[in-house]
Design a protein around this motif. Structure first.
Motif, PDB file in Angstrom:
ATOM      1  N   UNK A 139       0.841  -1.176   0.000  1.00  0.00           N
ATOM      2  CA  UNK A 139       0.000   0.000   0.000  1.00  0.00           C
ATOM      3  C   UNK A 139       0.891   1.246   0.000  1.00  0.00           C
ATOM      4  N   UNK A 140       0.684   2.138  -0.935  1.00  0.00           N
ATOM      5  CA  UNK A 140       1.473   3.358  -1.062  1.00  0.00           C
ATOM      6  C   UNK A 140       0.869   4.443  -0.181  1.00  0.00           C
ATOM      7  N   UNK A 141       1.689   5.009   0.708  1.00  0.00           N
ATOM      8  CA  UNK A 141       1.190   6.012   1.639  1.00  0.00           C
ATOM      9  C   UNK A 141       1.600   7.433   1.257  1.00  0.00           C
ATOM     10  N   UNK A 142       2.751   7.593   0.589  1.00  0.00           N
ATOM     11  CA  UNK A 142       3.251   8.918   0.231  1.00  0.00           C
ATOM     12  C   UNK A 142       3.522   8.942  -1.260  1.00  0.00           C
ATOM     13  N   UNK A 143       2.986   9.945  -1.937  1.00  0.00           N
ATOM     14  CA  UNK A 143       3.240  10.060  -3.372  1.00  0.00           C
ATOM     15  C   UNK A 143       4.129  11.256  -3.695  1.00  0.00           C
ATOM     16  N   UNK A 175      21.033  13.162  -0.165  1.00  0.00           N
ATOM     17  CA  UNK A 175      21.309  12.517  -1.451  1.00  0.00           C
ATOM     18  C   UNK A 175      20.759  11.099  -1.506  1.00  0.00           C
ATOM     19  N   UNK A 176      20.906  10.361  -0.418  1.00  0.00           N
ATOM     20  CA  UNK A 176      20.379   8.996  -0.337  1.00  0.00           C
ATOM     21  C   UNK A 176      18.870   8.987  -0.590  1.00  0.00           C
ATOM     22  N   UNK A 177      18.161   9.895   0.060  1.00  0.00           N
ATOM     23  CA  UNK A 177      16.711   9.948  -0.119  1.00  0.00           C
ATOM     24  C   UNK A 177      16.316  10.424  -1.517  1.00  0.00           C
ATOM     25  N   UNK A 180      13.022   4.929  -5.831  1.00  0.00           N
ATOM     26  CA  UNK A 180      12.725   3.496  -5.633  1.00  0.00           C
ATOM     27  C   UNK A 180      11.256   3.281  -5.262  1.00  0.00           C
ATOM     28  N   UNK A 181      10.681   4.224  -4.538  1.00  0.00           N
ATOM     29  CA  UNK A 181       9.288   4.114  -4.077  1.00  0.00           C
ATOM     30  C   UNK A 181       8.338   5.002  -4.884  1.00  0.00           C
ATOM     31  N   UNK A 182       8.824   5.507  -6.007  1.00  0.00           N
ATOM     32  CA  UNK A 182       8.026   6.367  -6.881  1.00  0.00           C
ATOM     33  C   UNK A 182       7.433   7.574  -6.144  1.00  0.00           C
ATOM     34  N   UNK A 183       8.251   8.188  -5.313  1.00  0.00           N
ATOM     35  CA  UNK A 183       7.835   9.379  -4.575  1.00  0.00           C
ATOM     36  C   UNK A 183       8.399  10.603  -5.292  1.00  0.00           C
TER      37      UNK A 183
END
Length: 130
Positions: A1-5, A23-25, A32-35
């Motif tokens: 379930x995706x919580x943050x877009x 930079x990591x984020x 990686x999480x399509x945010x």
């Protein structure tokens, strides 16, 4: 379930000061999480592609925050060493006048309460929590 877009910040420094973690984020975790990541005043929008100078900008943010932190600590230390108050709020029982913020005056109405508390603690064996 995706919580943050989407994550929206004022500028890159609001995401973090450590350029490695930012930079990591920004470069690994968010994609990686399509945010989608947007930093408004830095004109960054991951949907439009990332700027190649972004890591350098993050490094500058980290250096700036360290520099400001050192300056603030130095100023506080200098004020304390010169006998000036470094408290942001005066202790209960004191006040200062608008003309001189550095001089503490005793608030006589509160002073009676403070004296009573000290008397209970020192002379009547009341503990700190009583």
């Amino acid at each position: 379930m995706k919580k943050v877009s989407t994550i929206i910040v004022k500028d890159m420094s609001r995401l973090g000061r450590n350029y490695l973690m930012v930079g990591q984020y920004v470069e690994i975790e968010f994609p990686k999480h399509n945010v989608r990541f947007i930093a408004i005043s830095d004109n960054v929008d991951s949907a439009k592609g990332m700027n190649d100078l972004l890591p350098i900008h993050n490094l500058m943010n980290e250096w700036y925050s360290r520099d400001i932190s050192k300056k603030v600590r130095t100023m506080i230390r200098q004020k304390g060493n010169s006998g000036q108050s470094i408290a942001s709020k005066l202790p209960y029982g004191y006040y200062n006048t608008p003309e001189d913020k550095q001089t503490w005056l005793i608030d006589e109405s509160a002073a009676n309460v403070v004296r009573r508390i000290f008397d209970l603690y020192l002379n009547q064996s009341f503990g700190m929590y009583q």
